[in-house]
Design a protein around this motif. Sequence first.
Motif, mmCIF file in Angstrom:
data_model
loop_
_atom_site.group_PDB
_atom_site.id
_atom_site.type_symbol
_atom_site.label_atom_id
_atom_site.label_comp_id
_atom_site.label_asym_id
_atom_site.label_seq_id
_atom_site.Cartn_x
_atom_site.Cartn_y
_atom_site.Cartn_z
ATOM 1 N N GLY A 160 -1.286 10.790 -11.923
ATOM 2 C CA GLY A 160 -1.864 11.785 -10.766
ATOM 3 C C GLY A 160 -3.774 10.871 -11.227
ATOM 4 O O GLY A 160 -3.453 9.473 -10.962
ATOM 5 N N GLU A 161 -4.061 11.530 -11.504
ATOM 6 C CA GLU A 161 -5.972 11.247 -11.089
ATOM 7 C C GLU A 161 -5.942 9.951 -12.778
ATOM 8 O O GLU A 161 -5.443 10.826 -13.844
ATOM 9 C CB GLU A 161 -6.391 12.321 -11.724
ATOM 10 C CG GLU A 161 -6.512 12.647 -10.061
ATOM 11 C CD GLU A 161 -7.721 13.503 -9.467
ATOM 12 O OE1 GLU A 161 -8.664 14.152 -10.364
ATOM 13 O OE2 GLU A 161 -7.863 14.314 -8.392
ATOM 14 N N ASN A 162 -6.763 9.326 -12.712
ATOM 15 C CA ASN A 162 -7.232 8.608 -14.138
ATOM 16 C C ASN A 162 -8.464 8.371 -14.427
ATOM 17 O O ASN A 162 -9.146 9.034 -12.841
ATOM 18 C CB ASN A 162 -6.461 7.109 -13.858
ATOM 19 C CG ASN A 162 -7.790 6.312 -13.386
ATOM 20 O OD1 ASN A 162 -7.908 6.170 -12.201
ATOM 21 N ND2 ASN A 162 -8.511 5.089 -14.657
ATOM 22 N N GLY A 163 -8.664 8.306 -15.625
ATOM 23 C CA GLY A 163 -10.286 8.280 -15.848
ATOM 24 C C GLY A 163 -10.906 8.413 -17.053
ATOM 25 O O GLY A 163 -9.342 7.172 -17.871
ATOM 26 N N TYR A 164 -11.893 8.374 -18.080
ATOM 27 C CA TYR A 164 -12.494 8.273 -19.032
ATOM 28 C C TYR A 164 -12.891 9.374 -20.134
ATOM 29 O O TYR A 164 -12.863 10.559 -18.870
ATOM 30 C CB TYR A 164 -13.585 6.856 -19.091
ATOM 31 C CG TYR A 164 -13.511 5.963 -18.590
ATOM 32 C CD1 TYR A 164 -13.087 5.008 -19.740
ATOM 33 C CD2 TYR A 164 -12.958 5.561 -17.278
ATOM 34 C CE1 TYR A 164 -12.761 3.614 -18.879
ATOM 35 C CE2 TYR A 164 -12.947 4.262 -16.598
ATOM 36 C CZ TYR A 164 -12.400 3.279 -18.004
ATOM 37 O OH TYR A 164 -11.651 1.881 -17.873
ATOM 38 N N VAL B 251 -6.425 7.548 -3.861
ATOM 39 C CA VAL B 251 -5.328 6.755 -3.455
ATOM 40 C C VAL B 251 -5.463 6.345 -1.692
ATOM 41 O O VAL B 251 -5.078 4.969 -1.219
ATOM 42 C CB VAL B 251 -3.940 7.525 -3.609
ATOM 43 C CG1 VAL B 251 -2.384 6.574 -3.650
ATOM 44 C CG2 VAL B 251 -4.077 7.207 -5.374
ATOM 45 N N ASN B 252 -5.272 7.204 -1.150
ATOM 46 C CA ASN B 252 -5.641 7.032 0.110
ATOM 47 C C ASN B 252 -6.349 6.108 0.521
ATOM 48 O O ASN B 252 -6.597 4.926 1.388
ATOM 49 C CB ASN B 252 -5.576 8.513 1.138
ATOM 50 C CG ASN B 252 -5.383 8.401 2.699
ATOM 51 O OD1 ASN B 252 -5.091 7.642 3.173
ATOM 52 N ND2 ASN B 252 -6.687 8.647 3.168
ATOM 53 N N GLU B 253 -8.199 6.404 -0.171
ATOM 54 C CA GLU B 253 -9.052 5.658 0.143
ATOM 55 C C GLU B 253 -8.940 4.206 -0.263
ATOM 56 O O GLU B 253 -9.298 3.299 0.482
ATOM 57 C CB GLU B 253 -10.118 6.060 -0.545
ATOM 58 C CG GLU B 253 -10.513 7.376 0.327
ATOM 59 C CD GLU B 253 -11.932 8.244 -0.096
ATOM 60 O OE1 GLU B 253 -12.604 8.763 -0.013
ATOM 61 O OE2 GLU B 253 -11.665 7.824 -2.441
ATOM 62 N N LEU B 254 -7.921 3.994 -1.284
ATOM 63 C CA LEU B 254 -7.787 2.614 -1.730
ATOM 64 C C LEU B 254 -6.864 1.898 -0.824
ATOM 65 O O LEU B 254 -7.769 0.592 -0.707
ATOM 66 C CB LEU B 254 -7.176 3.194 -3.207
ATOM 67 C CG LEU B 254 -6.664 1.665 -4.213
ATOM 68 C CD1 LEU B 254 -8.033 0.406 -4.013
ATOM 69 C CD2 LEU B 254 -5.474 2.204 -5.332
ATOM 70 N N GLY C 243 1.047 -1.470 0.416
ATOM 71 C CA GLY C 243 0.374 0.341 0.087
ATOM 72 C C GLY C 243 0.778 1.601 -0.405
ATOM 73 O O GLY C 243 0.720 2.324 -0.835
ATOM 74 N N GLN C 244 1.782 1.327 0.885
ATOM 75 C CA GLN C 244 2.403 2.363 0.546
ATOM 76 C C GLN C 244 3.716 2.360 -0.459
ATOM 77 O O GLN C 244 4.083 3.562 -0.706
ATOM 78 C CB GLN C 244 4.038 2.492 2.242
ATOM 79 C CG GLN C 244 4.977 3.340 2.300
ATOM 80 C CD GLN C 244 4.320 4.872 2.566
ATOM 81 O OE1 GLN C 244 3.280 4.780 3.272
ATOM 82 N NE2 GLN C 244 4.641 5.556 1.661
ATOM 83 N N LEU D 96 1.150 11.673 -7.214
ATOM 84 C CA LEU D 96 1.707 13.180 -7.355
ATOM 85 C C LEU D 96 0.946 12.991 -5.155
ATOM 86 O O LEU D 96 1.792 14.625 -4.689
ATOM 87 C CB LEU D 96 1.175 13.820 -8.044
ATOM 88 C CG LEU D 96 1.376 15.723 -8.004
ATOM 89 C CD1 LEU D 96 2.842 15.710 -7.901
ATOM 90 C CD2 LEU D 96 0.348 15.801 -8.275
ATOM 91 N N SER D 97 -0.261 12.587 -5.187
ATOM 92 C CA SER D 97 -0.881 12.913 -3.873
ATOM 93 C C SER D 97 -1.407 11.666 -3.579
ATOM 94 O O SER D 97 -1.746 11.508 -4.208
ATOM 95 C CB SER D 97 -1.929 14.497 -3.994
ATOM 96 O OG SER D 97 -2.478 14.283 -2.424
ATOM 97 N N GLU D 98 -1.854 11.662 -2.583
ATOM 98 C CA GLU D 98 -2.637 10.409 -1.563
ATOM 99 C C GLU D 98 -4.265 10.510 -2.101
ATOM 100 O O GLU D 98 -4.926 9.728 -1.528
ATOM 101 C CB GLU D 98 -2.160 10.064 -0.676
ATOM 102 C CG GLU D 98 -2.987 10.964 0.476
ATOM 103 C CD GLU D 98 -3.088 10.406 1.884
ATOM 104 O OE1 GLU D 98 -2.558 11.300 2.937
ATOM 105 O OE2 GLU D 98 -1.652 9.365 1.590
ATOM 106 N N ASN D 99 -4.415 12.359 -2.274
ATOM 107 C CA ASN D 99 -6.181 12.604 -2.927
ATOM 108 C C ASN D 99 -6.514 12.404 -4.088
ATOM 109 O O ASN D 99 -7.173 12.585 -4.490
ATOM 110 C CB ASN D 99 -6.042 14.073 -2.910
ATOM 111 C CG ASN D 99 -5.701 14.160 -0.940
ATOM 112 O OD1 ASN D 99 -6.303 13.267 0.082
ATOM 113 N ND2 ASN D 99 -5.281 15.368 -0.666
ATOM 114 N N CYS D 100 -4.746 11.745 -5.172
ATOM 115 C CA CYS D 100 -6.161 11.568 -6.676
ATOM 116 C C CYS D 100 -6.509 10.250 -6.604
ATOM 117 O O CYS D 100 -6.174 10.120 -5.807
ATOM 118 C CB CYS D 100 -4.394 11.183 -7.161
ATOM 119 S SG CYS D 100 -3.045 12.748 -7.215
#
Length: 213
Positions: A209-213, A122-125, A93-94, A101-105
């Motif tokens: 960073g963040e991912n999506g569609y 990422v943190n929730e994951l 997890g770490q 970039l951030s655990e909030n991504c």
Amino acid sequence: MRRFLYILALFFIYILLCARSCDNGSDFRARREQMKLQYTRDSISAVFSSYAVSPNTLHAFEENAKIKFTDLLDYLEIFTDPDIAPEFRQHTGQMIRDLFLSENCLLHFTGRHGKAWTNLSVNELVNTGPVFRKSMAIMQPDSLWIERGLHLVNDSTFYGKIGFSSSKPLPDTDNQSYYPAGGYIDFYAVQRIRNFGSDTLKIWTVLLGENGY
């Protein structure tokens, strides 16, 4: 008696000279190690901390980002393995956190037939419980490319985007989500402060960073 005192004096002089010699040797080795450390530091600084980033360096950053994305999928496979020991899962997890970039991504997960299932930071994951982890099945994409090459955001940040897709059909199994079968993920090359001995350097680092569609 005088002969004994003379020999004793010579003995102490010998001990003193040996001590100085050892001290000098230690000082020399310490200075040599310090010079090696400074040389290595200067070399790293010249390569990684330069503000002028060449096209070849940007290309290397982009290739590094693709590797980090595949690392993420590998780590997620380990992280969701129900047979993994809790201590190893925590370490994995770490490692997942360290890729971003951030655990909030935010990461986008999809359900069957490509329908949106949920978004998690990422943190929730990495803090999810066993029920959620059990519902995940990691699918490796069969196509991965640079959707948008790195471009300068400010003097210490470049931004780009990776595209990925899979032509493999998703398993038709209830109560499973699949990460992700197609889409994009942002990535960055940023300068961050790193400790180097007693000194610090600003080193270029590639992060997702963040991912999506």
